[in-house]
Each structure stands twice: as C-alpha cells, then as structure tokens.
Design a protein around this motif. Sequence first.
Motif, PDB file in Angstrom:
ATOM      1  N   LYS A   1       2.102   1.898  -3.347  1.00 13.27           N
ATOM      2  CA  LYS A   1       1.029   2.338  -4.242  1.00 13.27           C
ATOM      3  C   LYS A   1       0.623   3.782  -3.983  1.00 13.27           C
ATOM      4  CE  LYS A   1      -3.614   0.865  -5.686  1.00 13.27           C
ATOM      5  NZ  LYS A   1      -4.709  -0.101  -5.403  1.00 13.27           N
ATOM      6  N   LYS A   2       0.719   4.218  -2.715  1.00 15.11           N
ATOM      7  CA  LYS A   2       0.205   5.540  -2.344  1.00 15.11           C
ATOM      8  C   LYS A   2       1.313   6.462  -1.826  1.00 15.11           C
ATOM      9  CE  LYS A   2      -2.980   4.427   0.650  1.00 15.11           C
ATOM     10  NZ  LYS A   2      -4.202   4.510   1.489  1.00 15.11           N
TER      11      LYS A   2
ATOM     12  N   LYS B   1       0.379  10.055  -1.327  1.00 15.13           N
ATOM     13  CA  LYS B   1      -0.714  10.368  -0.406  1.00 15.13           C
ATOM     14  C   LYS B   1      -0.359  10.087   1.051  1.00 15.13           C
ATOM     15  CE  LYS B   1      -4.218   9.180  -3.885  1.00 15.13           C
ATOM     16  NZ  LYS B   1      -5.376   8.301  -4.196  1.00 15.13           N
TER      17      LYS B   1
ATOM     18  N   SER C   1       0.813  -1.211   0.000  1.00 15.20           N
ATOM     19  CA  SER C   1       0.000   0.000   0.000  1.00 15.20           C
ATOM     20  C   SER C   1       0.852   1.270   0.000  1.00 15.20           C
ATOM     21  CB  SER C   1      -0.929  -0.005   1.220  1.00 15.20           C
ATOM     22  OG  SER C   1      -1.795   1.094   1.189  1.00 15.20           O
TER      23      SER C   1
ATOM     24  N   SER D   1      -6.470   9.761   3.531  1.00 18.54           N
ATOM     25  CA  SER D   1      -6.146   8.673   2.608  1.00 18.54           C
ATOM     26  C   SER D   1      -4.780   8.054   2.876  1.00 18.54           C
ATOM     27  CB  SER D   1      -6.192   9.172   1.153  1.00 18.54           C
ATOM     28  OG  SER D   1      -5.275  10.245   0.965  1.00 18.54           O
ATOM     29  N   GLY D   2      -3.961   8.705   3.710  1.00 21.22           N
ATOM     30  CA  GLY D   2      -2.614   8.203   3.932  1.00 21.22           C
ATOM     31  C   GLY D   2      -2.322   7.759   5.356  1.00 21.22           C
TER      32      GLY D   2
END
Length: 377
Positions: free
Chosen positions: A135-136, A139, A132, A145-146
């Motif tokens: 991917k982020k 963010k 994850s 979202s983070g």
Amino acid sequence: MKLMLKKLEEYDLIIMLMAIALTCFGVVMVYSASNIMADKRFHDGFFFLKRQGLFALVGFTIMLIVMRVDYHLWKKLAVPALLICLVLLGMVLIPGIGGKAGGSSRWIKLPGFNLQPSEMAKLALIMYMAYSLDKKQDKVKSLTSGFIPYMIVLMFLIVFLVLQPDLGGALTLAAVAVTMLFAAGTRLTYILSMFLLALPLLAIKLSRGYHKGRIDAYLDPWSDPAGKGFQIIQSWLALGTGGVFGQGLGEGKQKLFYLPEAHTDFILSVVGEELGFLGVAVIIGMFFLLVQRSMRIAVAAPDTFGRFLALGIAVLFGIEATVNMGVVTGLLPTKGLALPFISYGGSSLLISLFAVGILLNISSGLKISPIGIKDVK
C-alpha cells in the motif's frame, strides 16, 4: 485422477513435497524421542505420537484448503489478524488463562490443546507488513510514514513476547520485519539506528536472570556441566555419538531422560544420534530447498503483495530452522525456538503448514524450474 494431477501441477510441487516429507519425518522422530518419557509420564508411549499425528492430519487439511484460497484474501484480513494476535498475546499473561511451562507463560489453555499465540503472531505480522508495504510503496523510504509506524507495531508485539518471556520469538519477529523492510527499500541508516538503539536494552536483558545463565552456558558450558551447561553438553554427546551414520532409528540413548526437551527444541540432537551426520545433512538440505523455492516464488510473484508475503514466509522458515540448528550445535545460546515441521507442538506445525498453503497459492500458475524461473503468469 488425471484431473487431480493436472490441478496439482499448477502448484510448486517441490515445496509441497518438502513440507509433507518434513512433517511426516517429524511425526516419526517425535515418537522416537518421546516414547519412553511418555510411557513413564502418561503410561502411554504413544501419547505424543498420537497428538502430533493428529496435528499433522489437521495441518495437511489446512494446507490443502489454504492453497486453493486466493492469497489476496489475506490482504483484507491482515489488520484484523494482527489485532486478534495482540489480544491473544495479552490473554497469555492473565493468570488462569495463560498456561505456564518452564517458567514461561506462552500458551492459552484450551480443552485438549494449548494455543501458542506467538506462532500466530509471526504469520500475522508478515501478512500485515506485506499488505502495508504494498500500500505504501512510495513512502517506504520515509522515516515518519515508512519506518516508524512499523517499529511501533513491532514494539507492541515484542513487549508482549518479552513479558512471557519469549526473547527468541521476539528476536525472530524483529529479524523478519527488518528483512522485509530492507527488501522493500527502507534506508539502511534507519535499520542501523534502530539496531543501535535496541542494543543497550538487549544487553541489559541478556545480563539478567535466566538469560545470563544461558549466555554463561553458551560461553563455557563445562563450567557448570550438571546445571546451566547440561542441556548443550547432552546435545553434543548425542550428535557426537551418532557419528556419520547414526546408532539407528529408535536406538538413541540421550533421549532416555538425559537430553531435556528431546522431542521439542532439541529434536535435531536425537536425529543426529540416531541417523547420524547424513540424517542431519538431509534435513538441512530439505530446509534449504524449501527456503530457496520460497524465495523464487517471491521473485516470480505477479504483484507486490504476493512478493512480500512469500518473502516473509521464506525468511521466517529460514530463520527458525537456522537458529534451532545453531542452538542444538552450540553455535548460538539456548533459546526456546522449535524446528519447523519437526519439533513437537500443534501451534507451530499448524501455522507452518498454513504458511505453506499460502506459498502454494502464490505459486499457482508460476513455472519455476529447478535452476531458474521459466515463466511468470
């Protein structure tokens, strides 16, 4: 033979040697710590030796297989692995499926083997967070979202562990997750806010039931030397009796029904009594080297997923070893956390060697010297 050696040279041989040495040493110490008790309980002094030896052989096989599997595969399996672990953690709480020991339900009873899902959950969480965070990356500084999504996932895992109860495992998961988030660049204010919100709940939990007894024993074990303080006092006696050079392998006395959990959580006490301060110092040095090399692999990994995956495993090994040693020496309150590779237990050993296999695959092709990184693939 030359081809085999050439292939092995592609991996970090220091990590491989540390894992093999710690595991083999653990098999020997499990036998030394348990043979008298096993003979009395099972009429077979080799009961735990045979099982731990089998776990070690299976674990080495897993390590050799996993080290040859491209670590990017775990990115694809991260979410399914985490979901499976959540289901297994729930199954532990179902009467008839979950196995109880010492007042806790932490195992799923299988023919000839008790599966401990919390050990699997540690590695599954690391895989998920590495996937994850990769991917982020843009963010990670965001609250909604983070940060919060990771806290929700962590909360589900912690709730299942606390219900077992396994507060030590819950705190370990939290520490690994927070460290990975901090390394990814999450704002420190978010982490501190989470800690402040969780602190009252932790304080309430520690002030009740058997947790309160453990805190009382930690603060003053001599107030109840035959009850709450018995285990840590016996551990101190074992370490103190061992002195610098120890009483000799197999010559320890505290394992003779004085020291509870001598072959599991408090196996380092047996090491201290039989091999002395020098023996314990060697074990500490081996863990330090294992974690140090794992951190260097994290720094040298060719992509973000590999960096976070190696970092999470390094932190997990470091936390588990440090906490176990802290408990055995009385620096931390007693909690059920195994010493990786050495304590008796199939789930812990198999997952630890699985994790080492992942580290070795990430290290494949990296040129890391004893004092620094020479080259990165």
